[in-house]
Design an enzyme around this catalytic site. Structure first.
Site, PDB file in Angstrom:
ATOM      1  N   TYR A   1      11.813   0.507  -2.401  1.00 13.58           N
ATOM      2  CA  TYR A   1      11.814   0.043  -3.800  1.00 13.58           C
ATOM      3  C   TYR A   1      10.381   0.030  -4.350  1.00 13.58           C
ATOM      4  CZ  TYR A   1      12.450  -3.425  -7.601  1.00 13.58           C
ATOM      5  OH  TYR A   1      12.462  -4.093  -8.803  1.00 13.58           O
TER       6      TYR A   1
ATOM      7  N   LYS B   1       8.745   2.340  -7.292  1.00 16.57           N
ATOM      8  CA  LYS B   1       8.144   1.758  -8.494  1.00 16.57           C
ATOM      9  C   LYS B   1       6.701   2.243  -8.667  1.00 16.57           C
ATOM     10  CE  LYS B   1      11.460  -0.828 -10.219  1.00 16.57           C
ATOM     11  NZ  LYS B   1      12.085  -0.460 -11.500  1.00 16.57           N
TER      12      LYS B   1
ATOM     13  N   ARG C   1      28.535   0.667 -14.584  1.00 18.69           N
ATOM     14  CA  ARG C   1      29.663  -0.243 -14.377  1.00 18.69           C
ATOM     15  C   ARG C   1      30.178  -0.742 -15.721  1.00 18.69           C
ATOM     16  NH1 ARG C   1      27.256  -6.068 -12.239  1.00 18.69           N
ATOM     17  NH2 ARG C   1      25.073  -5.499 -12.383  1.00 18.69           N
TER      18      ARG C   1
ATOM     19  N   GLN D   1      21.253  -7.937 -14.508  1.00 16.82           N
ATOM     20  CA  GLN D   1      20.682  -9.281 -14.699  1.00 16.82           C
ATOM     21  C   GLN D   1      19.803  -9.345 -15.947  1.00 16.82           C
ATOM     22  OE1 GLN D   1      17.819 -10.710 -11.814  1.00 16.82           O
ATOM     23  NE2 GLN D   1      18.085 -12.844 -12.436  1.00 16.82           N
TER      24      GLN D   1
ATOM     25  N   ASP E   1      25.913   1.456 -19.272  1.00 14.62           N
ATOM     26  CA  ASP E   1      25.831   1.168 -17.840  1.00 14.62           C
ATOM     27  C   ASP E   1      26.834   2.049 -17.117  1.00 14.62           C
ATOM     28  OD1 ASP E   1      25.951  -0.359 -15.188  1.00 14.62           O
ATOM     29  OD2 ASP E   1      24.599  -1.639 -16.326  1.00 14.62           O
TER      30      ASP E   1
END
Ligand code: NAD
Ligand code: SER
Length: 314
Positions: A144, A148, A38, A14, A36
């Site tokens: 997550y 972080k 992908r 994104q 990346d």
């Protein structure tokens, strides 16, 4: 401007797509290598070099950094909050090991600068809900958020111990029309626009009155580039900076969309992401970023909504 060679890791995501395009405008197409796991995002095709890369393969990453004469790395590969709860071990492993791989190589190759984003997800239910300060009680409840917060201290450690110039921002939820979000709790605020245009109705996975800190992507890209271009002396926070723009709830963004699409309707069916959202602050105090490197957001809720709808409809 000195000749920089930039590697963006997670460039098909994104943020990666828009950041890569913005960096190519500043530094030149051939100077920004997108990478990346992908495939290359369609919007990046033909705009500059792309390499297929797994950031977890440290040896290959190191080879690429040397081969491409990389001077700066933007590390965006991660598993976000909602997806992370489905596979906590994988999220921890990717989010922390990718950072350690990049930090080690940055130290060894004496890279000029590294960028790695943190998130409002570092905060937890014991942090202040309104105007959450830079330094406060931080007890994240998602894997997550834990990854972080740990990452922030690795950044600080590598900066103080080894002199790595790593810079970081705690992004709020990001809203964009060019590339899709990748599995976060704030993704509803992007989905709602697509559904409003296509179906004229949306079922929100968060309750009507769940306020979260958010930011429109052009502001986030500008914040990223501004912190990276600031004089190192102005960067007083070497964990990660709070940055803020707007806070709104699903009911408020729906009301704003309704001003443009009068027959749009919303209903609410909260799922497991409601609990994650409730653990985060509703708004953020970013006065230190504003003072240190002049951060200032541009888009408010009406401005963002108009721009999102105009771009998606065209
Ligand atoms: P995203 O999921 O859209 O993109 C991440 C990209 O990383 C994907 O294209 C994915 O294929 C790639 N990736 C995953 N594993 C990889 C690997 N092993 N090697 C190479 N690439 C790999 O995420 P995003 O929203 O663009 O987020 C980028 C960064 O910003 C992340 O660190 C995220 O935590 C942070 N952030 C995002 C938001 C947001 O709202 N989007 C908010 C706060 C923080
Ligand atoms: N937008 C992100 C998420 O919801 C915040 O880091 O996971």
């Amino acid at each position: 401007m000195a000749k920089e060679k930039i590697l963006v890791i997670g460039a098909s995501g994104q943020i990666g797509v828009e950041l890569t395009l913005a960096l190519r405008k500043i530094y030149g197409e051939s100077q920004v290598v997108a990478s990346d796991l992908r495939e290359e995002n369609n919007l990046l095709k033909g705009t500059g070099p792309y390499v297929s890369l797994d950031v977890m393969n440290k040896e290959m990453l190191h080879v690429q950094i040397i081969r491409q004469n990389v001077t700066q790395v933007y590390l965006l590969a991660a598993i976000l909050s909602a997806t992370g709860e489905k596979n906590p071990g994988l999220a921890w492993h990717l989010n922390t090991q990718s950072l350690l791989n990049v930090l080690d190589i940055a130290r060894e190759e004496q890279l000029q600068k590294v960028y790695w984003p943190s998130s409002i997800a570092v905060f937890g239910p014991t942090s202040p809900q309104k105007n959450c300060p830079q330094q406060t009680i931080i007890e994240p409840t998602t894997v997550y958020g834990i990854s972080k917060y740990a990452g922030e201290f690795w950044c600080k450690y590598y900066h103080h111990r080894f002199g790595v110039d790593i810079r970081s921002i705690r992004y709020p939820g990001l809203i964009s029309y060019k590339s899709s979000p990748g599995g976060g709790t704030t993704d509803y605020a992007v989905e709602i626009f697509h559904e409003a245009i296509e179906e004229k109705k949306y079922t929100s996975f968060l309750n009507a009155d769940t306020y979260l800190p958010m930011m429109y992507m052009p502001d986030a890209i500008r914040a990223t580039i501004e912190i990276m271009e600031s004089d190192a002396k102005s960067i007083s926070v070497r964990t990660s900076y709070n940055v803020a723009a707007i806070s709104f709830s699903p009911a408020e963004i729906a009301a704003e969309i309704k001003k443009h699409i009068p027959d749009f309707t919303i209903n609410y069916k909260p799922d497991y992401r409601q609990q994650i959202a409730e653990s985060w602050p509703q708004s953020i105090d970013d006065s230190i970023a504003r003072k240190d490197w002049g951060w200032k957001h541009e888009y408010d809720l009406p401005g963002m909504t108009t721009d999102m709808l105009n771009n998606l409809q065209s």
